[in-house]
Structures are given as structure tokens and as C-alpha cells.
Design a protein around this motif. Structure first.
Motif, PDB file in Angstrom:
ATOM      1  N   UNK A  30      10.964  -1.438   9.373  1.00 27.14           N
ATOM      2  CA  UNK A  30      11.181  -1.179   7.984  1.00 27.14           C
ATOM      3  C   UNK A  30       9.215  -0.917   7.819  1.00 27.14           C
ATOM      4  N   UNK A  31       9.782   0.779   6.491  1.00 27.81           N
ATOM      5  CA  UNK A  31       8.421   0.457   6.448  1.00 27.81           C
ATOM      6  C   UNK A  31       7.859  -0.039   5.067  1.00 27.81           C
ATOM      7  N   UNK A  32       6.953  -0.196   5.129  1.00 23.51           N
ATOM      8  CA  UNK A  32       6.456  -0.736   3.947  1.00 23.51           C
ATOM      9  C   UNK A  32       6.343  -0.736   2.525  1.00 23.51           C
ATOM     10  N   UNK A  33       6.503  -0.643   1.578  1.00 21.76           N
ATOM     11  CA  UNK A  33       5.798   0.284   0.117  1.00 21.76           C
ATOM     12  C   UNK A  33       4.685   0.507   0.539  1.00 21.76           C
ATOM     13  N   UNK A  54      -3.264  -4.489  11.222  1.00 25.56           N
ATOM     14  CA  UNK A  54      -2.862  -5.508  10.183  1.00 25.56           C
ATOM     15  C   UNK A  54      -3.210  -7.136  10.404  1.00 25.56           C
ATOM     16  N   UNK A  55      -3.607  -7.446  11.330  1.00 25.64           N
ATOM     17  CA  UNK A  55      -4.444  -8.477  11.474  1.00 25.64           C
ATOM     18  C   UNK A  55      -6.106  -8.732  11.049  1.00 25.64           C
ATOM     19  N   UNK A  56      -6.013  -7.107  10.694  1.00 29.23           N
ATOM     20  CA  UNK A  56      -8.326  -7.320  11.090  1.00 29.23           C
ATOM     21  C   UNK A  56      -8.386  -7.126   9.344  1.00 29.23           C
ATOM     22  N   UNK A  57      -8.964  -7.462   8.650  1.00 29.37           N
ATOM     23  CA  UNK A  57      -9.839  -7.312   7.168  1.00 29.37           C
ATOM     24  C   UNK A  57     -10.806  -6.691   6.732  1.00 29.37           C
ATOM     25  N   UNK A  90       0.671   1.188   4.932  1.00 36.41           N
ATOM     26  CA  UNK A  90       2.894   1.638   6.192  1.00 36.41           C
ATOM     27  C   UNK A  90       1.920   1.367   7.100  1.00 36.41           C
ATOM     28  N   UNK A  91       0.582   1.166   7.220  1.00 37.42           N
ATOM     29  CA  UNK A  91       0.532   0.837   8.696  1.00 37.42           C
ATOM     30  C   UNK A  91       0.819  -1.283   9.098  1.00 37.42           C
ATOM     31  N   UNK A  92       1.421  -1.880   8.179  1.00 38.57           N
ATOM     32  CA  UNK A  92       1.536  -3.585   7.914  1.00 38.57           C
ATOM     33  C   UNK A  92       0.302  -3.808   7.189  1.00 38.57           C
ATOM     34  N   UNK A  93      -1.109  -3.243   7.256  1.00 43.97           N
ATOM     35  CA  UNK A  93      -2.197  -3.930   6.809  1.00 43.97           C
ATOM     36  C   UNK A  93      -1.670  -4.651   4.897  1.00 43.97           C
ATOM     37  N   UNK A  94      -1.354  -6.178   4.805  1.00 48.77           N
ATOM     38  CA  UNK A  94      -1.445  -6.778   3.593  1.00 48.77           C
ATOM     39  C   UNK A  94      -2.604  -6.152   2.565  1.00 48.77           C
TER      40      UNK A  94
END
Length: 190
Positions: A30-33, A54-57, A90-94
Motif C-alpha cells: 500500500x502506498x501511504x497517502x 523509514x526508521x531514520x530521523x 511515500x517511502x514510509x517515513x512518518x
């Protein structure tokens, strides 16, 4: 000797269990919005070398100093900021793993004006205000150089909320780079 080794190898291969290869089908992730909806379009998927983790700040500071082609269009540098934020998303980084600051000066200064003053100066609505609000809502700090504000002869009272005034864009950039922020220049943004 070679013939004997070859026959031993063939015999060993013939005793191996038979495997059938099933076709491999890709499972669509799924592609994040987009983090900044309506701005900063991203070509998907976001993958490849040096893709965001996605785990990096991430600590990002953007310089936006060029004006839009016409007063009625969104500033391309601000839209580029939205695109980069959306690339990370889009790469999953919140969004909470992105610390982003926009340092505005030069020709981009008018984009930071509130609606009444922008309309009075340019005869059109400020097309940047909803983008500035969307960036701010996503946690991006949009700042304006007080030196550029004075140079343009704009009153500080004319600056749109939630834009943050700073002593200067250049000191903002230097201060944040010394704090570990990566400088991203939006000049030449598409």
C-alpha cells in the motif's frame, strides 16, 4: 577420469528431488497517502539506491528564494518542499520523523504575505496560503527573513500566519546546518 567424474555428477543430480518453479507474483505494497495533500506530486514507487529509511530521523532545511513566474501561481520552491516531504512519506517515513524548516527570502518574500496585502499588491489572491497552512499542519516550520521583509518595504504585520519571522534566512540556514540539518536548495525546482 573426467568421464567418471561427469557420470558421478549426473547420478548425483538425478537423485535430487524435482522442484517446480511457481511464477512469482509481486505483492503490491500500500502506498501511504501524501503528507502534504494537493501539492508536491511524487512519481511512485519511491525505491532504489539511497531511498529514505523509514526508521531514520531526518533534519531538513530548505532555501526558497525565487519568485513564482506569475503572482497567481504557487511558488515552485514551496511546492518543491511539499514534494520532498511527500517523497519521504511515500517511502514510509512518518511525518514525526521529519524535522523540516523552510527559510524564505529574496524574490519568494511576497509569497509569505497575508491575503489582503497580497491582493492589494498583486491584484490576485495569494495562491501560497493553503500550501503554507498544509506545510505547517504537517510540522514544517515556514520562516521568513526579516531582512528581505524590510528590503521589500513590507510591514511585519503583513506576514501571513503561521509564518515565523527570523533575523535572516542566511543565519537561519547556518544555525540549522550547525545543528545537523541537511540543506536542500529549491532553486531550479520544476
Amino acid at each position: 577420469m573426467f568421464a567418471r567424474a561427469a557420470s558421478v555428477l549426473l547420478m548425483a543430480i538425478s537423485t535430487l528431488p524435482a522442484f517446480t518453479l511457481a511464477p512469482v507474483t509481486a505483492v503490491a505494497q500500500p502506498v501511504p497517502p501524501p503528507i502534504i495533500a494537493g501539492y508536491g506530486d511524487v512519481n511512485r514507487p519511491v525505491s532504489g539506491a539511497f531511498a529514505p529509511d523509514k526508521n531514520q530521523h531526518y533534519k531538513l532545511v530548505f532555501r526558497v528564494s525565487q519568485a513564482a513566474a506569475t503572482p497567481g501561481t504557487v511558488n515552485p520552491g514551496l511546492n518543491e518542499v511539499a514534494r520532498v516531504i511527500n517523497l519521504y512519506g511515500s517511502a514510509g517515513v512518518p511525518a514525526d520523523r521529519l524535522d523540516a524548516v523552510v527559510a524564505v527570502n529574496g524574490g519568494a518574500t511576497p509569497a509569505m504575505l497575508d491575503e489582503p496585502h497580497y491582493r492589494k499588491l498583486f491584484g490576485t489572491a495569494n495562491p501560497n496560503l493553503s500550501l503554507i497552512q498544509a506545510l505547517s499542519a504537517a510540522g514544517v516550520k515556514v520562516t521568513l527573513c526579516s531582512q528581505a521583509l524590510a528590503w521589500h518595504h513590507y510591514s511585519p504585520a503583513w506576514v501571513a500566519a503561521p509564518v515565523i519571522r527570523t533575523p535572516s534566512a542566511l543565519t537561519t540556514l547556518a544555525t540549522l546546518q550547525n545543528q545537523g540539518y541537511a540543506l536542500l536548495d529549491t532553486q531550479g525546482a520544476r
